[in-house]
Design a protein around this motif. Structure first.
Motif, PDB file in Angstrom:
ATOM      1  N   PRO A 124      -3.722  -6.550   3.960  1.00 57.00           N
ATOM      2  CA  PRO A 124      -2.979  -5.281   3.945  1.00 57.00           C
ATOM      3  C   PRO A 124      -3.876  -4.063   4.146  1.00 57.00           C
ATOM      4  CG  PRO A 124      -2.552  -6.544   1.939  1.00 57.00           C
ATOM      5  CD  PRO A 124      -3.562  -7.296   2.730  1.00 57.00           C
ATOM      6  N   ILE A 158      -4.466  -3.803   7.824  1.00 54.73           N
ATOM      7  CA  ILE A 158      -3.237  -3.365   8.486  1.00 54.73           C
ATOM      8  C   ILE A 158      -3.109  -1.849   8.387  1.00 54.73           C
ATOM      9  CG2 ILE A 158      -0.711  -3.385   8.304  1.00 54.73           C
ATOM     10  CD1 ILE A 158      -0.953  -6.387   7.577  1.00 54.73           C
ATOM     11  N   ASP A 159      -3.445  -1.306   7.225  1.00 56.00           N
ATOM     12  CA  ASP A 159      -3.330   0.141   7.014  1.00 56.00           C
ATOM     13  C   ASP A 159      -4.328   0.948   7.832  1.00 56.00           C
ATOM     14  OD1 ASP A 159      -1.229  -0.161   5.270  1.00 56.00           O
ATOM     15  OD2 ASP A 159      -2.469  -0.014   3.463  1.00 56.00           O
ATOM     16  N   ALA A 210      -3.087  -4.426  12.912  1.00 53.74           N
ATOM     17  CA  ALA A 210      -1.676  -4.379  12.500  1.00 53.74           C
ATOM     18  C   ALA A 210      -0.772  -4.952  13.590  1.00 53.74           C
ATOM     19  CB  ALA A 210      -1.273  -2.948  12.159  1.00 53.74           C
TER      20      ALA A 210
END
Length: 80
Positions: free
Chosen positions: A20, A23-24, A30
């Motif tokens: 995560p 992804i950010d 992402a």
């Protein structure tokens, strides 16, 4: 729908917190994860005959999913 195998959290359990975060902060990562997840669901739907497809089409999706998984893993290793 039943449990979808090959989710990234299952494939890379030691990287569950890093996924995560990447992804950010990494739009390319992402996009890879988003495409992998969509393909994974589609392959699973074909496997359980929810949305069947021709064998060659399923094989091509599996190959693309494998390529994405390899690229995701490479990026996870680089970031770790």
């Amino acid at each position: 729908m039943s449990h979808v195998p090959h989710e990234l959290a299952e494939e890379f359990p030691e990287q569950q917190e890093l996924i995560p975060a990447l992804i950010d902060r990494d739009p390319v990562f992402a996009a890879l994860v988003k495409e992998y997840s969509a393909l994974n669901i589609r392959v699973h739907q074909s496997e359980v005959h929810e949305r069947p497809m021709e064998e060659l089409a399923e094989h091509q999706l599996r190959k693309r999913r494998m390529f994405l998984k390899d690229e995701i893993y490479r990026r996870l290793r680089t970031a770790a």
